[in-house]
Design a protein around this motif. Structure first.
Motif, PDB file in Angstrom:
ATOM      1  N   ALA A 177       0.838  -1.209   0.000  1.00  0.00           N
ATOM      2  CA  ALA A 177       0.000   0.000   0.000  1.00  0.00           C
ATOM      3  C   ALA A 177       0.867   1.250   0.000  1.00  0.00           C
ATOM      4  O   ALA A 177       0.582   2.229  -0.703  1.00  0.00           O
ATOM      5  N   PHE A 178       1.937   1.218   0.787  1.00  0.00           N
ATOM      6  CA  PHE A 178       2.837   2.372   0.840  1.00  0.00           C
ATOM      7  C   PHE A 178       3.434   2.638  -0.538  1.00  0.00           C
ATOM      8  O   PHE A 178       3.458   3.778  -1.014  1.00  0.00           O
ATOM      9  N   GLN A 179       3.904   1.593  -1.181  1.00  0.00           N
ATOM     10  CA  GLN A 179       4.533   1.768  -2.497  1.00  0.00           C
ATOM     11  C   GLN A 179       3.531   2.272  -3.525  1.00  0.00           C
ATOM     12  O   GLN A 179       3.866   3.123  -4.358  1.00  0.00           O
ATOM     13  N   GLU A 180       2.269   1.792  -3.455  1.00  0.00           N
ATOM     14  CA  GLU A 180       1.252   2.229  -4.411  1.00  0.00           C
ATOM     15  C   GLU A 180       0.966   3.719  -4.280  1.00  0.00           C
ATOM     16  O   GLU A 180       0.781   4.422  -5.270  1.00  0.00           O
ATOM     17  N   VAL A 181       0.947   4.216  -3.053  1.00  0.00           N
ATOM     18  CA  VAL A 181       0.575   5.614  -2.828  1.00  0.00           C
ATOM     19  C   VAL A 181       1.769   6.561  -2.955  1.00  0.00           C
ATOM     20  O   VAL A 181       1.667   7.635  -3.552  1.00  0.00           O
ATOM     21  N   PHE A 182       2.926   6.165  -2.402  1.00  0.00           N
ATOM     22  CA  PHE A 182       4.077   7.078  -2.369  1.00  0.00           C
ATOM     23  C   PHE A 182       5.057   6.840  -3.517  1.00  0.00           C
ATOM     24  O   PHE A 182       5.969   7.641  -3.738  1.00  0.00           O
ATOM     25  N   GLY A 183       4.893   5.720  -4.231  1.00  0.00           N
ATOM     26  CA  GLY A 183       5.698   5.491  -5.427  1.00  0.00           C
ATOM     27  C   GLY A 183       7.096   4.978  -5.187  1.00  0.00           C
ATOM     28  O   GLY A 183       7.897   4.901  -6.118  1.00  0.00           O
ATOM     29  N   LEU A 203      -5.129   7.428   2.478  1.00  0.00           N
ATOM     30  CA  LEU A 203      -5.385   6.604   1.300  1.00  0.00           C
ATOM     31  C   LEU A 203      -4.603   5.291   1.389  1.00  0.00           C
ATOM     32  O   LEU A 203      -5.131   4.210   1.077  1.00  0.00           O
ATOM     33  N   ALA A 204      -3.341   5.379   1.836  1.00  0.00           N
ATOM     34  CA  ALA A 204      -2.532   4.163   1.992  1.00  0.00           C
ATOM     35  C   ALA A 204      -3.166   3.213   2.994  1.00  0.00           C
ATOM     36  O   ALA A 204      -3.178   1.984   2.790  1.00  0.00           O
ATOM     37  N   PHE A 205      -3.731   3.753   4.078  1.00  0.00           N
ATOM     38  CA  PHE A 205      -4.383   2.892   5.067  1.00  0.00           C
ATOM     39  C   PHE A 205      -5.631   2.223   4.480  1.00  0.00           C
ATOM     40  O   PHE A 205      -5.930   1.061   4.793  1.00  0.00           O
ATOM     41  N   GLU A 206      -6.370   2.949   3.640  1.00  0.00           N
ATOM     42  CA  GLU A 206      -7.539   2.339   2.989  1.00  0.00           C
ATOM     43  C   GLU A 206      -7.112   1.169   2.100  1.00  0.00           C
ATOM     44  O   GLU A 206      -7.722   0.102   2.116  1.00  0.00           O
ATOM     45  N   ILE A 207      -6.057   1.394   1.314  1.00  0.00           N
ATOM     46  CA  ILE A 207      -5.572   0.342   0.410  1.00  0.00           C
ATOM     47  C   ILE A 207      -5.019  -0.826   1.230  1.00  0.00           C
ATOM     48  O   ILE A 207      -5.244  -2.001   0.902  1.00  0.00           O
ATOM     49  N   TYR A 208      -4.294  -0.507   2.301  1.00  0.00           N
ATOM     50  CA  TYR A 208      -3.739  -1.532   3.195  1.00  0.00           C
ATOM     51  C   TYR A 208      -4.858  -2.428   3.736  1.00  0.00           C
ATOM     52  O   TYR A 208      -4.756  -3.668   3.707  1.00  0.00           O
ATOM     53  N   ALA A 209      -5.938  -1.816   4.209  1.00  0.00           N
ATOM     54  CA  ALA A 209      -7.049  -2.603   4.761  1.00  0.00           C
ATOM     55  C   ALA A 209      -7.681  -3.488   3.694  1.00  0.00           C
ATOM     56  O   ALA A 209      -7.982  -4.665   3.935  1.00  0.00           O
ATOM     57  N   ARG A 210      -7.870  -2.916   2.506  1.00  0.00           N
ATOM     58  CA  ARG A 210      -8.483  -3.688   1.425  1.00  0.00           C
ATOM     59  C   ARG A 210      -7.593  -4.863   1.027  1.00  0.00           C
ATOM     60  O   ARG A 210      -8.063  -5.992   0.864  1.00  0.00           O
ATOM     61  N   ASN A 211      -6.292  -4.618   0.907  1.00  0.00           N
ATOM     62  CA  ASN A 211      -5.366  -5.688   0.530  1.00  0.00           C
ATOM     63  C   ASN A 211      -5.263  -6.756   1.622  1.00  0.00           C
ATOM     64  O   ASN A 211      -5.170  -7.955   1.333  1.00  0.00           O
ATOM     65  N   LEU A 212      -5.272  -6.309   2.878  1.00  0.00           N
ATOM     66  CA  LEU A 212      -5.160  -7.258   3.991  1.00  0.00           C
ATOM     67  C   LEU A 212      -6.370  -8.181   4.050  1.00  0.00           C
ATOM     68  O   LEU A 212      -6.244  -9.381   4.309  1.00  0.00           O
ATOM     69  N   ALA A 213      -7.551  -7.605   3.801  1.00  0.00           N
ATOM     70  CA  ALA A 213      -8.759  -8.435   3.797  1.00  0.00           C
ATOM     71  C   ALA A 213      -8.660  -9.533   2.740  1.00  0.00           C
ATOM     72  O   ALA A 213      -9.024 -10.699   2.990  1.00  0.00           O
ATOM     73  N   LEU A 214      -8.150  -9.180   1.557  1.00  0.00           N
ATOM     74  CA  LEU A 214      -7.991 -10.174   0.488  1.00  0.00           C
ATOM     75  C   LEU A 214      -6.923 -11.200   0.850  1.00  0.00           C
ATOM     76  O   LEU A 214      -7.104 -12.408   0.653  1.00  0.00           O
ATOM     77  N   GLU A 215      -5.800 -10.732   1.389  1.00  0.00           N
ATOM     78  CA  GLU A 215      -4.693 -11.629   1.742  1.00  0.00           C
ATOM     79  C   GLU A 215      -5.123 -12.646   2.804  1.00  0.00           C
ATOM     80  O   GLU A 215      -4.798 -13.840   2.714  1.00  0.00           O
ATOM     81  N   LEU A 216      -5.878 -12.190   3.808  1.00  0.00           N
ATOM     82  CA  LEU A 216      -6.258 -13.079   4.910  1.00  0.00           C
ATOM     83  C   LEU A 216      -7.383 -14.023   4.535  1.00  0.00           C
ATOM     84  O   LEU A 216      -7.675 -14.954   5.289  1.00  0.00           O
TER      85      LEU A 216
END
Length: 844
Positions: free
Chosen positions: A631-637, A677-690
């Motif tokens: 998520a960090f890399q997606e938002v901050f590049g 925004l990074a936290f939103e993406i992090y939560a979405r990705n974590l839900a899928l990963e788990l």
């Protein structure tokens, strides 16, 4: 015809309609003032219209008693399948519907003139605008369309030879035989009224009604029912919303789009005159809002109309001074009362009622009459351009950027004055479950509570559940540039039936709080239904509203909210498999939160037991770190550096994010927006990963939580460095119920872990009216120990994470358990630290 029409499709369609409806004459409208004046003079001469001596270029019309409002039970959606129309629309097979209506249209314009009205919804040439052409046999409709839309030759010119348009066919359904005298309001009987929409063809057919919403086909028929279906296909939004600009004393502009059912104060809000110094409100639109994502990624909105079609009763200088000043000239009034000196009157107008009036049915009226002088749904049609509050950018072709969405309804109880959504999905849930007490704008019972999602229930041209999904999808596309979402209720009453909020211009105080929330200059308290103002944050300076009334306006009592749960469940249930899964999740979250606030309360709560999550209750393996980094890399590049476990254990997610940015020397002015925004993406990705690699429960964790909860006076909660969203995801992946924790503190409450215990105690106090006597933290890292000791909390350590007993002791822990399996030892430890804390308080 005074101009050339080169569009082949349009010429062909007009010929076909003329052949079917058989008018005596055809008139192509040019939108000019002479055309308007000529038609109005014709209606006055026939006795249909009444000129008003007191208002220049203003006229009064009286409709038939059966033709006074939208006829929802005669409004149809014709799609290939009933499923596409959905359970909230009246569906008829399109071929069957066309066959029935073709029979009605046959010869329906005999003895009348057929008017062809080319019109643009939105500024001509705007990337958001659409062109329609209405055919009608009603001069009243033509004159209203002159005010409500952009009618004229420029529209035809912009169509060219092969431009597309939306065909809108209307007939009042009252042919005239040779020599037959016309009615003062010609229309068909109720059983022959049809207001029909064919969204798959972008086609509208209306028959039998002359009333605005049923006959002015650019309005609800095109602007919402057909446009909503087009918007879904084309990736934009057509909404039943006002548009306004707010300007703060510092000159900062905020653009608001707000949805309310009829007679819930939408026009009043659009033309608001703020009562708080320095704030300014400007009107862009008061009923319809079309929005597309602009080149800058923000949602841009236009008002596709050029007029106001407002409810007259209740409009006064007290409720809406801007509307009153708009109505001084060039207005069509419908179903208002007529004064003896040639003016209009309606209930709610300033001053006492006159001693004599002619009511909306043309009868003598006095204050002793049993019926109202004006129909409750009496209307005015007025040019938007003459509104004193009109914004200079109201016809900007590219539209204005929307910052805020507001939903609302008329609720006399339960719903607070203002609520902020937790996030976009929760905001969509608020819009989807909006409910209001019915008004006179539709035919039927008044005062009955009904669900009216997004104020679009009568106006959505396809399955409402698919409309919800479209909103969710638009939020995904907008990402961090999505507007914030709020819900308001101006109509709450006390148990004695007294209005609790003065409304009207004082609503600017609520808007000020909303803008302050956008700026991040003011906090909010979390409740099961959303974020509400903290005590004292709502600006009530100069108001006579009592403090207890403000508290009642902002109160959320979980108990009375319980009946909402089955009602929402029943409403959602009708959509079956079409209901988006994300809305089901929102419903489950709300249900859990309300139930836990109602049921999980001990008789005399005095102790708050706060559990850490990672390493104490749950083990997520590498999933959390992996998803955080992505998520960090997606938002901050840039890639997120790898940290050693001891560097981040016990840190809040917010602190980790700040540390990463510091180490990488990233400089950005919008850090907070990017972080969120990074936290939103992090939560979405974590839900899928788990879902693929489930988190595991630390052995004994669920039994330990239940054991702590069973101790008299104990309330269980969470204290974690995770965001609330990821905390929920982690627990539920491991099979633990997030809803069982009554309160807590999360990364959103502050970067430093030492900030979290006071935040958790404050939430306890909000729930139970007093702070806890004792707060006990249960955790597995030295930072957990330090946070407890720094904030006067008791601490129980567990060696279930990466740290052993020695590490926890060095940090200052005195009570340490090897694991959570031994619930008896846990309960004994809680009892021990409670007694020690109580003894210490007695000493001091």
């Amino acid at each position: 015809m005074g101009y050339v029409v080169r569009n082949k499709k349009l010429n062909s369609w007009v010929r076909d309609v003329a052949s079917l409806c058989k008018p005596d004459a055809i008139h192509w409208c040019d939108g000019s003032k002479p055309e308007y004046d000529g038609l109005m003079a014709q209606m006055i001469a026939s006795g249909v219209g009444v000129p008003l001596k007191k208002r220049p270029d203003c006229f009064l019309f009286r409709s038939d008693a059966s033709d006074v409002a939208r006829t929802e039970d005669r409004t149809y959606i014709g799609t290939a399948s009933k499923e596409e129309a959905g359970p909230t629309n009246n569906w008829i097979d399109p071929e069957e519907l066309k066959q029935t209506m073709t029979g009605l249209y046959d010869g329906s314009m005999r003895g009348r003139t057929m008017y062809v009205i080319p019109f643009s919804m939105g500024p001509i040439g705007s990337p958001i605008a659409k062109i329609g052409v209405e055919i009608t046999d009603s001069p009243y409709v033509v004159c209203n369309m002159h005010i409500m839309t952009r009618v004229g030759t420029r529209v035809v010119e912009s169509l060219g030879a092969d431009g597309d348009f939306i065909p809108c066919l209307h007939s009042i359904g009252a042919p005239l035989a040779k020599g037959q005298k016309d009615s003062s309001w010609p229309c068909a009987p109720m059983e022959k009224k049809y207001i029909s929409h064919f969204p798959e063809e972008n086609l509208i057919w209306s028959f039998g009604s002359g009333y605005g919403g049923n006959a002015l086909l650019g309005k609800k028929c095109l602007a919402l029912r057909i446009a909503s279906a087009m918007a879904r296909r084309e990736g934009w939004m057509a909404e039943h919303m006002l548009i306004m600009r707010l300007t703060s004393p510092r000159g900062k502009q905020y653009h608001v789009a707000a949805a309310f059912p009829s007679a819930c104060g939408k026009t009043n809000l659009a033309m608001l005159v703020p009562t708080i110094p320095g704030w300014k409100c400007e009107t862009i639109g008061e009923d319809i809002c079309w929005m597309k994502i602009g080149p800058d990624g923000r949602l841009r909105a236009i008002n596709p109309e050029t007029g106001f079609f407002g409810v007259a009763p209740g409009t006064s200088y007290q409720s809406n001074a801007m509307a009153m000043d708009t109505l001084k000239k060039n207005v069509i009034f419908t179903n208002c009362a007529l004064t003896d000196d040639g003016d209009v009157w309606w209930e709610g107008l300033n001053g006492a009622p006159p001693t004599h009036l002619i009511d909306w049915k043309g009868r003598d009226w006095s204050p002793n009459s049993k019926e109202p002088a004006a129909h409750p749904n009496a209307r005015f049609t007025a040019p938007a351009a003459q509104c004193p509050a009109i914004c200079s950018d109201w016809e900007k072709p590219e539209g204005v950027p929307i910052d805020i969405f507001i939903f609302g309804g008329r609720r006399s109880n339960l719903v607070p004055l203002v609520t902020e959504a937790f996030d976009w999905d929760h905001g969509v849930f608020l819009g989807a479950t909006a409910a209001s007490e019915t008004t006179a704008a539709i035919i039927g019972k008044v005062g009955v509570l009904r669900r009216d999602p997004f104020a679009m229930m009568p106006f959505c041209g396809y399955n409402m559940a698919d409309y919800f999904q479209h909103w969710l999808g638009m939020g995904d596309r907008l990402g961090g540039k999505a507007p914030r979402i709020f819900y308001v209720n101006w109509f709450r009453k006390s148990p004695q039936g007294k209005w609790l909020w003065p409304g009207f211009g004082e609503n600017s105080r609520v808007l000020k709080w909303i803008c302050e929330r956008l700026e991040g200059s003011i906090g909010a308290r979390k409740t099961p239904i959303g974020l509400l103002p903290n005590d004292g944050d709502l600006d009530t300076k100069g108001l006579t509203v009592q403090g207890e009334d403000v508290r009642e306006l902002l109160k959320v009592d979980p108990g009375p909210w319980q009946p909402e749960i089955p009602d929402i469940e029943k409403f959602f249930g009708q959509f079956g498999s079409h209901l988006p899964g994300r809305l089901k999740e929102q419903f489950q979250l709300k249900t859990q939160d309300l139930k836990r606030r109602t049921l999980l309360v001990p008789e005399a709560p005095n102790t708050l037991v706060l559990f850490d999550i990672d390493g104490t209750l749950v083990d997520c393996g590498v999933a959390a770190g992996k998803c955080f980094s992505a998520a960090f890399q997606e938002v901050f590049g840039v890639a997120c550096p790898i940290f050693a476990a001891e560097e981040v254990s016990g840190l809040t997610d917010a602190a980790i994010m700040t540390e990463v940015v510091r180490r990488l020397d990233i400089r950005c002015q919008d850090f907070e927006r990017r972080r969120d925004l990074a936290f939103e993406i992090y939560a979405r990705n974590l839900a899928l990963e788990l879902r693929h690699h489930q988190a595991s429960e630390i052995p004994g964790a669920s039994r330990a939580v239940q054991a702590a909860r069973s101790i008299p006076g104990c309330v269980i909660g969470l204290l974690t460095g995770s965001t609330e969203a990821t905390a929920r995801i982690k627990l539920e992946s491991a099979g633990l119920d997030f809803g069982q924790f009554a309160c807590g503190a999360f990364s959103e409450d502050g970067e430093l872990r030492e900030i979290l215990p006071p935040a958790a105690r404050a939430r306890f106090a909000q729930l139970f009216g007093q702070a806890p006597d004792v707060t006990v933290l249960i955790g597995d890292t030295p930072r957990d120990v330090q946070a407890a000791l720094a904030t006067g909390c008791e601490f129980i350590g567990v060696t279930t994470g990466p740290y052993g007993r020695a590490s926890l002791e060095r940090a200052g822990a005195r009570v340490i358990l090897e694991n959570l399996d031994d619930t008896e030892s846990l309960c004994t430890a809680i009892g021990t630290v409670r007694r020690q804390a109580s003894a210490f308080r007695r000493l001091i």
